[in-house]
Design a protein around this motif. Sequence first.
Motif, short mmCIF file in Angstrom:
data_model
loop_
_atom_site.label_atom_id
_atom_site.label_comp_id
_atom_site.label_asym_id
_atom_site.label_seq_id
_atom_site.Cartn_x
_atom_site.Cartn_y
_atom_site.Cartn_z
N UNK A 330 47.34 34.95 34.60
CA UNK A 330 46.45 35.16 33.45
C UNK A 330 46.17 36.63 33.16
N UNK A 331 46.08 37.46 34.20
CA UNK A 331 45.80 38.89 33.98
C UNK A 331 46.94 39.56 33.21
N UNK A 332 48.17 39.33 33.66
CA UNK A 332 49.32 39.94 32.99
C UNK A 332 49.50 39.34 31.60
N UNK A 333 49.25 38.05 31.47
CA UNK A 333 49.35 37.41 30.15
C UNK A 333 48.38 38.06 29.16
N UNK A 334 47.14 38.28 29.59
CA UNK A 334 46.15 38.90 28.71
C UNK A 334 46.57 40.31 28.31
N UNK A 335 47.05 41.08 29.28
CA UNK A 335 47.50 42.44 28.99
C UNK A 335 48.69 42.44 28.03
N UNK A 336 49.64 41.53 28.26
CA UNK A 336 50.82 41.46 27.40
C UNK A 336 50.45 41.02 25.99
N UNK A 337 49.56 40.02 25.90
CA UNK A 337 49.15 39.51 24.60
C UNK A 337 48.43 40.57 23.77
N UNK A 338 47.75 41.48 24.46
CA UNK A 338 47.02 42.55 23.77
C UNK A 338 47.80 43.86 23.71
N UNK A 339 49.14 43.76 23.85
CA UNK A 339 50.04 44.90 23.68
C UNK A 339 49.73 46.05 24.63
N UNK A 340 49.39 45.72 25.87
CA UNK A 340 49.11 46.77 26.87
C UNK A 340 50.29 47.01 27.81
#
Length: 411
Positions: A330-340
């Motif tokens: 979930x942490x990496x998914x959130x970062x990826x989804x928010x273009x980080x």
Amino acid sequence: MPDSGASLKQSFLGALQASLSVLLTLRYGALAAKLRLVHPGSLGDVSGLCMKMFLPALLITSIGRQLTLEDFGDYAPIFIWAILYTSASIALGALGRKLLNLPDWIVPAVAFNNTTSLSLLLTQSLAATGILKGIAGGDQVGAVERAKSYFLINSMVSNTLMFALGPKLMGKTKSEDTEGGDAEAQGGDDASEDTSLLPPPLGARVHSVQSSAHRRFTALPRRVQHTLSFAGDMINPPLIGAIIAVIIGLSPPLHRAFFANMENGGIFHAWLTSSISNIGDLFTALQMFVVGSQLCDSLEPEEEVGEMPKRGIAFVWGVRFLFWACVAIPAVYWLAKNNRLGDDPMIWFSMMLMPVGPSAIMMSSLVEMSGNSKKDKMAVARFLTLSYAITPIICFVVVGSLKASEMAAKA
């Protein structure tokens, strides 16, 4: 919905096949040891060869080829992520040891997972199943090569921290072990396999220089000594290989000379790069084969095994296979989804998998350095054997990471 269910089933079966491929490679090594096709004394030499020569060669060709000035920033998240999750794992291990009254070896067992051979072999197997097509961007071969470079960067960071901090987490420093070894070596004059092969005059000169350097080192303030010792502990062959790879990758003339075609200025590509690549490619399967061979002896019924607390094993497996899967995906998914994390789904997928997996096989070396009894060494060896035996459960994490990466790419 049927298409989605079929896709999920295909992904799960592909991940399971890849995991079983890794397990079978370990089994082949164990079988070779059982049939006495390999000598126990030679396994340590081969393992050292893998870490000191084959892995640096793989780092040079894989990272050097993928890393360029334009893509340098893409690797920053790997460095940060590797340091963060390893530091958090060390803290979790120390906390668990204190609260549950566990043996010292539990801390490095939680702190350091197999970040190299397992990840690389799993990635190769996943590519063979074809389930990476959804995040490969139309070039599965190139995507796998990028994933290898991501895993190798993570491995370099993890191995550096393990070599530097591992002995200290086991309650013994590298310098203590070295000084003890030096004193033992100097305790007798009889020739042995450790006797220097240098001519006596040259050997005396080398010993004089070493003694002089030691006296100067001990004259330094203790804080400076500790700093220099820590820095020295971090220097290891994989780190040197990674540094060479970075130099080649970030220097356009060198990158062209090593990795471009001959007609485009690749003067080293056909001979030097190819030869380094040949020995680097030996690392992945050979290291896992050696791991299987080394762990075989721990299953012998006549061997006396030290304490293996069930709560300790459950704690390590809970952190390594469950906790980090629930945090990383979930942490990496959130970062990826928010273009980080850039726009490469392979880096998201790789980062989700990096903290997950069995404890590093180097655990056995750390226990050896700490001076533990043979029973404790066998306990750690058997724990590692059990940990690798259940490795196929990582297929659930693979499927979760794959689907999360696909969802982030669509978002």
